[in-house]
Structure formats: C-alpha cells, structure tokens
Design a protein around this motif. Sequence first.
Motif, mmCIF file in Angstrom:
data_model
loop_
_atom_site.group_PDB
_atom_site.id
_atom_site.type_symbol
_atom_site.label_atom_id
_atom_site.label_comp_id
_atom_site.label_asym_id
_atom_site.label_seq_id
_atom_site.Cartn_x
_atom_site.Cartn_y
_atom_site.Cartn_z
ATOM 1 N N LEU A 173 33.671 49.042 45.162
ATOM 2 C CA LEU A 173 35.193 50.194 44.955
ATOM 3 C C LEU A 173 35.102 50.611 43.920
ATOM 4 O O LEU A 173 33.532 51.022 43.459
ATOM 5 N N VAL A 175 28.287 33.390 49.206
ATOM 6 C CA VAL A 175 27.934 32.335 48.666
ATOM 7 C C VAL A 175 26.543 31.533 48.520
ATOM 8 O O VAL A 175 25.965 30.827 47.835
ATOM 9 N N ASP A 219 33.415 42.705 28.987
ATOM 10 C CA ASP A 219 33.832 42.304 30.108
ATOM 11 C C ASP A 219 32.795 41.996 31.281
ATOM 12 O O ASP A 219 33.093 41.077 31.832
ATOM 13 N N ASP A 220 31.281 42.229 31.141
ATOM 14 C CA ASP A 220 30.469 41.704 32.229
ATOM 15 C C ASP A 220 30.551 40.019 31.580
ATOM 16 O O ASP A 220 29.547 40.738 30.097
ATOM 17 N N PRO A 221 30.445 38.706 32.906
ATOM 18 C CA PRO A 221 30.270 37.757 32.294
ATOM 19 C C PRO A 221 28.691 36.929 32.558
ATOM 20 O O PRO A 221 28.756 35.951 31.923
ATOM 21 N N ARG A 222 28.407 38.719 33.208
ATOM 22 C CA ARG A 222 26.867 37.730 32.421
ATOM 23 C C ARG A 222 26.140 37.902 31.647
ATOM 24 O O ARG A 222 25.764 38.859 30.945
ATOM 25 N N ARG A 235 34.069 33.973 38.698
ATOM 26 C CA ARG A 235 32.986 34.461 37.551
ATOM 27 C C ARG A 235 31.498 35.031 38.093
ATOM 28 O O ARG A 235 30.854 35.917 37.642
ATOM 29 N N LEU A 238 31.779 36.754 41.182
ATOM 30 C CA LEU A 238 32.179 37.601 41.771
ATOM 31 C C LEU A 238 32.272 38.456 40.795
ATOM 32 O O LEU A 238 31.744 39.984 40.671
ATOM 33 N N ALA A 239 33.226 38.402 39.897
ATOM 34 C CA ALA A 239 33.020 39.144 38.407
ATOM 35 C C ALA A 239 31.468 39.337 37.860
ATOM 36 O O ALA A 239 31.260 41.031 37.966
ATOM 37 N N GLY A 240 30.238 38.677 38.264
ATOM 38 C CA GLY A 240 29.257 38.496 36.984
ATOM 39 C C GLY A 240 28.763 39.949 38.350
ATOM 40 O O GLY A 240 27.806 41.219 38.268
ATOM 41 N N SER A 241 28.901 39.756 39.663
ATOM 42 C CA SER A 241 28.642 40.787 40.887
ATOM 43 C C SER A 241 28.777 41.866 40.915
ATOM 44 O O SER A 241 27.889 43.216 40.857
ATOM 45 N N PHE A 242 29.942 42.234 40.174
ATOM 46 C CA PHE A 242 29.838 43.652 40.283
ATOM 47 C C PHE A 242 29.990 43.995 38.119
ATOM 48 O O PHE A 242 30.333 45.209 38.462
ATOM 49 N N GLY A 243 30.425 43.222 38.150
ATOM 50 C CA GLY A 243 29.844 43.624 36.398
ATOM 51 C C GLY A 243 31.011 44.363 35.676
ATOM 52 O O GLY A 243 31.431 44.699 34.924
ATOM 53 N N ILE A 244 32.888 43.317 36.037
ATOM 54 C CA ILE A 244 33.473 43.777 35.551
ATOM 55 C C ILE A 244 34.340 42.634 34.895
ATOM 56 O O ILE A 244 33.994 40.641 35.096
ATOM 57 N N ASN A 245 35.482 42.643 34.238
ATOM 58 C CA ASN A 245 36.397 41.535 33.274
ATOM 59 C C ASN A 245 36.530 40.391 35.130
ATOM 60 O O ASN A 245 37.670 40.849 35.665
ATOM 61 N N PRO A 246 36.395 38.781 34.743
ATOM 62 C CA PRO A 246 36.543 37.441 35.199
ATOM 63 C C PRO A 246 38.633 37.731 35.654
ATOM 64 O O PRO A 246 39.022 37.318 36.932
ATOM 65 N N LEU A 306 34.401 31.458 49.706
ATOM 66 C CA LEU A 306 34.423 32.856 48.733
ATOM 67 C C LEU A 306 33.636 32.611 47.626
ATOM 68 O O LEU A 306 33.437 31.628 47.023
ATOM 69 N N PRO A 307 33.065 33.173 46.905
ATOM 70 C CA PRO A 307 32.524 32.805 45.913
ATOM 71 C C PRO A 307 33.241 32.925 44.764
ATOM 72 O O PRO A 307 34.190 33.170 44.611
ATOM 73 N N LEU A 357 41.180 47.778 40.464
ATOM 74 C CA LEU A 357 40.275 46.792 41.530
ATOM 75 C C LEU A 357 40.908 45.936 42.009
ATOM 76 O O LEU A 357 39.893 45.514 42.364
ATOM 77 N N ILE A 404 30.060 44.584 49.428
ATOM 78 C CA ILE A 404 31.664 45.336 49.038
ATOM 79 C C ILE A 404 31.751 46.709 48.134
ATOM 80 O O ILE A 404 30.684 45.971 47.030
ATOM 81 N N ILE A 426 30.757 50.646 42.613
ATOM 82 C CA ILE A 426 30.479 49.366 42.454
ATOM 83 C C ILE A 426 30.192 48.481 43.428
ATOM 84 O O ILE A 426 31.460 48.670 44.464
#
Lengths: 362, 144
Positions: free
Chosen positions: B5, A118, A317-320, B40, B42-50, B36-37, B13, B3, A112
């Motif tokens: 993962l 930024v 889990d996804d905050p979007r 929230r 960066l978590a959104g960018s990966f689609g993972i838990n914040p 850095l982002p 992770l 980056i 992923i």
Amino acid sequence: MKWVLVGVVLVIGVLSAVTPRMSRPTVPLGVSVPSARIGDPVVRTSVRRFMLGCALATLVSFLLVMVLPELLAVTATLAEIGLILVVYVVTRRSIIEAKQRDGWYTDVPVRISGSLSVERKPVAWWPYAVSLLTLAGVAAYGATRYADMPGRVVTHTGADGMPDAWGSKNVWTVFGPVAVGVGLVLVMALCGWAVRRSERPTPDGNRRVAARRGEVTARASERLLAFLTFSLTVGLSALVLMQWHDIVGGPVLAVLALILAVPLVAIAVYAWRILRVDGEQRAALNGSDPSSANQLEPETPDDDRHWVGGIVYNNPDDPRVLVPKRFGVGLTVNYARPGGKAFYWGVLAVTLIAVTLPLVVQ
Amino acid sequence: MEIELNPQSDAPLYQQIRDRIVEAIAAQALKPGQGLPTVRALAGSFGINPNTVAKAYELLKAEGFIVTSRGGTAVADPMAAHGALDENTYLENWRARLFTLIAEARAHAVPAADIEQAVALTLSALGGPHAARPSVVASEGTGA
C-alpha cells in the motif's frame, strides 16, 4: 562476584556497540532514513560517535565496579545502561536534524507491505518438547529417590560451588528448580512462537535483500532460542542431579561456567550471522552488489512518530502487541496496547524491586 | 502472498486494500474458496487500524468478491451471485466506470491505440485462461 559484574559490564558494552550493525540499515540509531542515505556522512559520524560513547561508558562502569564496595557495585551496570542511553539520545539527534533540514524523504516513494496468506510456517516445537522431556526424566528420577533424601536439603549454592543455604525437605525445595526449568522452557517456546509470527517483509529500498534479511534473522532467532532452551535445560538438570547426589565444589563450578559460556558462544554465533546478512544488505543498498545496482524500489515509510526515542513503540492504530524491534534484533511491545503497558510497568517494577530489595535488606 | 500500500497516495488505504485484493483475484493469485486473513491479522501485518481493513472487507463483500462465514473470510466463487448486487447491475456499473476511465484518457488526449494497448497489456498481466460468464462473453464489444 566482582569479576562476574566485570563480565556483565563488558557484555552490555559490546552488545550496545554492535547494536547499530544488528539493526536494519535504514534505521541508524532508531531513526528512519531512506536507503540512499545510509552512507551519509551525518549517519556514519553519528554511529561512530555512539560506538565510541559505548566504549567510554563501559570503561567508566568497569572502574566503578572495581572502586565501589561489593554491594553497590551492581549499580555500575545500571550506570552503564544510563550512560549508553544518554549517548544514544545525543548522537541520534544529528541524524534527525539533518533529515528534517534536508528533507530526506521528499519525493521518495514509500510502501507498507502486508501478507494475504493465512498459512504460516509452523514453529519447530521439538527442541522445547525434548527439553520438557529431559526435565520430566529428571523429575521422575527424583521421585524415585525422594524417600531416601535427607530431611534437610540444599536450597542455594554459593559462587565457590559449595552449598550455603539449606531447608526442610518438601516438594518445592526438592523439585522447585525443575519447576523453574519447566517455566523457562514454556516462556522460551512462547518467544519462539512470537518470533515466527512477527516475520514481516518490508520494502526497505530493495525488496529482495530486505526479505532475505527478515528470513535469515527469523531463522537465526528461532535456532538461538531453541538452542538456549535446550542447553539451559541440560545445565539445570545437571545441577539438580549433582545437588541430589551431594556433589559440590569443582564439578558444580564447571557446570556453572558452561551454563554461562555456552549461551555466550551461541549469542556470538548468532550476532556473526546477523552481521553477515547486514553486510550483504548494506552492499546491495550501496549499489556495490551488481545484481541489485540501479534498482529504484520503494522505501519503508518514515514512522519516527510511532517510536519514542527510536526504542519504545507507541502506535494506538496497530493491533499488534509484539512488533519487530527497531534498534537491535528481536521483538518489543506496543506501549499503546493494554498488554504493552502491563509489560513496561511490570519490567519497571521488577527492576526497582531487584535493585532496592538487597539494599533494604542489608 | 504479499501486497503493498502507498501511504502517500490520495486513494484511502481501505480502497487500496480492496483494489489489491481484486487484482489478486483477477490474476488468480487468490482462488475461489481460498481463505483470507482475519481483519486483525491483516491490520497487524500492515501495522494499521483494523477499522481500515474491516472497511475494505465490507466493500469487497458488498461487491461479491469475498464471502464471510463462521469459518472466516474467503474469496467468493465468481460464478456465484455478486453479493448485494445482481448480475445486470454489476455489469452496468462496471461498464459505466470503464466508460469514465476511457473518457478520462481521451480527455487527456491519450491516443486510442495507446488505450487499446494498455487494455491488452492489463489483460496479459492478469494472465489466463479465466473462467468466463456467458453473459460477459456475449456482451463484449457492446460498449458502455
């Protein structure tokens, strides 16, 4: 009215049939597959069957439009969407079964990706600003003529371009369409902003072509939104000005035809652009592109569990709230977020009201 | 910068995020003071838990690689103090980890020449020239 519905039925049919080619090649019919499997006979057959099913659903709906009385003919479009959904669910099942049976993701490296940057490329706001200025100009012109307008003004124009409803002159009946136009521009600008923010590269078996697809799709989507906003603004402004000057009939019909035709042409150009980049990506993944042949790169993970039916994204889990669509292009909402739930239930409520209200009133 | 993962990896992770950011700092892809982002974003960018990103950021902050302020999260100045750890403790821990890593390779019968070559390649991949602390330069070659 019936011919407008025939047009809608045809547009729904054509858009549904080309959706598999507008989607990422590694999610045929909304099912995650590794890039090495995009040419698998099961995948090819399922997509072919889906397209055939779309054609049949369109034919059935077309016949329904022609046979049903005008009031019920609207339901033919809903029937078409329902039939296409059934075809979709049935045809994608064979891909899911083959994937599970033959372990398509066994020993396939997955990754992923995320961005540490930024800064993001800014949205081109100027088309929306120009649209708002156009509407402001129309409103300013209307304000200068307001005192001279008659006490009763046209509030609705029929399909023949002739007025069929009138109301007392007030700010809403005169400037209401301009206010609707402003709302439309703001919503479209919000969509443009969301498209820009959702841009995200993905491994997808070949990073270079996947990144190029993402970039081309985002740029094309932004341009389409900006163009649609401006062309609809111009069309709406023309209709409002004609209404204020008592121009009816042919000229109104001509503007209405342009308001329908210009977006369709723009969408067709957009689809062509996506289909072209899709062809490039498929060629690269099939190894026919010499610059990317024999590349062993990681895949996007199999995330079918987060996609209900490959269409509704549900990942707590996804905050979007807004995520890239899996089946088709554009964005969809994450049902697991409160905003996502509100969106889905809101759309359902509006659809039900729009369908049932005319029947109840009748 | 992007980056990646590996969700199939045994490493959690948050650890992978921490490692990728440290590597980016070492390779000077991320420079001191660079933002850095948010957690929230960066978590959104990966689609993972914040929480996963928050844990990685906490680790990086404790190790002195990043700093947080009202303006957000940024890469720390390597010449500044290493967060909660003082300089000697940091170097001591680092040497201990390096010792274990090299010992693992030796236990797997990796030839010493291969280990030296791997270290040289890693330094080469991280690029240079880097600003170096006098204490690190002075203590080079002393072993763990």
